[in-house]
Design an enzyme around this catalytic site. Sequence first.
Site, PDB file in Angstrom:
ATOM      1  N   ASP A  13      65.434  94.173 -23.987  1.00  0.00           N
ATOM      2  CA  ASP A  13      64.380  93.360 -23.761  1.00  0.00           C
ATOM      3  C   ASP A  13      62.980  93.942 -24.327  1.00  0.00           C
ATOM      4  O   ASP A  13      61.885  93.891 -23.667  1.00  0.00           O
ATOM      5  CB  ASP A  13      64.168  93.443 -22.098  1.00  0.00           C
ATOM      6  N   GLN A 223      70.941  93.536 -26.543  1.00  0.00           N
ATOM      7  CA  GLN A 223      70.890  94.932 -25.878  1.00  0.00           C
ATOM      8  C   GLN A 223      69.695  95.966 -26.639  1.00  0.00           C
ATOM      9  O   GLN A 223      69.080  95.494 -27.261  1.00  0.00           O
ATOM     10  CB  GLN A 223      72.168  95.443 -25.685  1.00  0.00           C
TER      11      GLN A 223
END
Length: 427
Positions: A13, A223
């Site tokens: 993120d 990821q």
Amino acid sequence: MPSLAIVGSQWGDEGKGKIIDYLAGKADMIVRGQGGSNAGHTVVSGGKKYALHLIPSGILNRDSVNIIGNGVAFDPQGFFAELEALARDGAPMGAIFVSDRAHIVFPYHKTLDALYEKERGGEDIGTTLKGIGPCYMDKIERSGLRVCDMLDIDDFRGKLEAQIDRKNRVIERLFGEEPLDKRDITETCVEYARRIRPYVRDTAVMVYEAAKAGKKILFEGAQGALLDIDLGTYPYVTSSHPTSGGFTTGAGVGPGLVSEVLGVTKAYTTRVGKGPFVTELENEIGDKIREIGQEYGATTGRPRRCGWFDGVVARYSARVNNVTGIALTLLDVLGSFDTIEICLRYELNGEKLEHFPARLGDLAACRPVYKTLKGWNADISRVRTWEDLPEETKEYILAVEDAAGVPVKIVSVGPGREQTIVREEVF
Ligand code: GDP
Ligand code: IMO
Ligand code: MG
């Protein structure tokens, strides 16, 4: 600079979707090589917000060729749902292909993901429940089905039914749960098999030939390095290699094809799911970062845990990925703090730690040693050049650079494509 790998430097993120979308305009091909629908990459394009999971973030560029490589856990249900949602939104779309060697995520993988998590009790990982771990388990165990298996419908049906029987034995005998409906799953997946045919290619050949022809290739990571199955905070990790080495294996080409590695790095740190987090702020500062940064998961909607920038993580990530430049994202979020901390090193039992430790117990006992910087108390979201950034912001960027040991080449000051400051061209 013919090829570039975009890697998440922290726990995911970091804003990879935004940076990939920004750079994809210059790319001929965008390739995903690991992970699956567990990813949530947000792209803001033409004033609209898109959440991409399995489909590469380059898709919103009409001329792009997007590849789902052999290393991806391919969920056909998620794939078609995402394509349909993009079409419904009238999104501009490039071409998309999926590797014949990618392993398939089936409904039973998602069921097992949830059952394994339940079985872990208080020690659950906090997975996205997208079936990623169980799909990769089958791959490593050598019992998985691949996209190429979908090309012969009768053969596929037989193999899938045998798999469902096998999984139902686990579901019933190990977990004492009701078996899954074999007919329903088989018919749904046979329908996917019929629809997938036009998208299937030997994508490794496509990537190789594009590289040989001098085309610009962007390897899109999902990821982040600290979620890598080998290099992350095991067992609180995902089941793939979200590091630059994993991208080429997952694309079916050699590592020499990656010439630059851009580490997408948040100006602070977040983590969603469980596991150690040395600079975590479980206080009003963490809450403030979460609210300003809107730190809620793009895949699961879970609130993200927030903390200060961690230079130990950034250095570790730079080393294991061979990061050649950083894209520093979400810097605008830190615009209303009088002081900002950067973690320069960890201390364990009063001793300076040289490298990021493997043992969870050590990580839990690590104390972050901070350097305090002056905040800039300004809205920088409209700044478009390095020169126009406040002096305190520049000092913060230079401190990040120093802590990570890698130059910051791109600075992101908002989710939009245009909210990007390029200090040095990377692609
Ligand atoms: P990814 O998984 O690495 O692609 O990141 P996510 O999309 O899950 O999370 C990043 C979030 O930050 C998204 O909501 C983006 O739209 C947003 N974002 C990306 N870059 C910036 C930035 O520079 N500033 C702000 N305020 N938001 C950003
Ligand atoms: P993007 O690409 C943040 C986390 C989950 C959980 C752990 C294992 O958007 O950066 P999994 O479902 O993969 O077995 O879950 O990994 N995780 C992510 N965290 N961003 C992601 O992707 C993630 N993908 C998985 O929260 O802790
Ligand atoms: Mg995400």
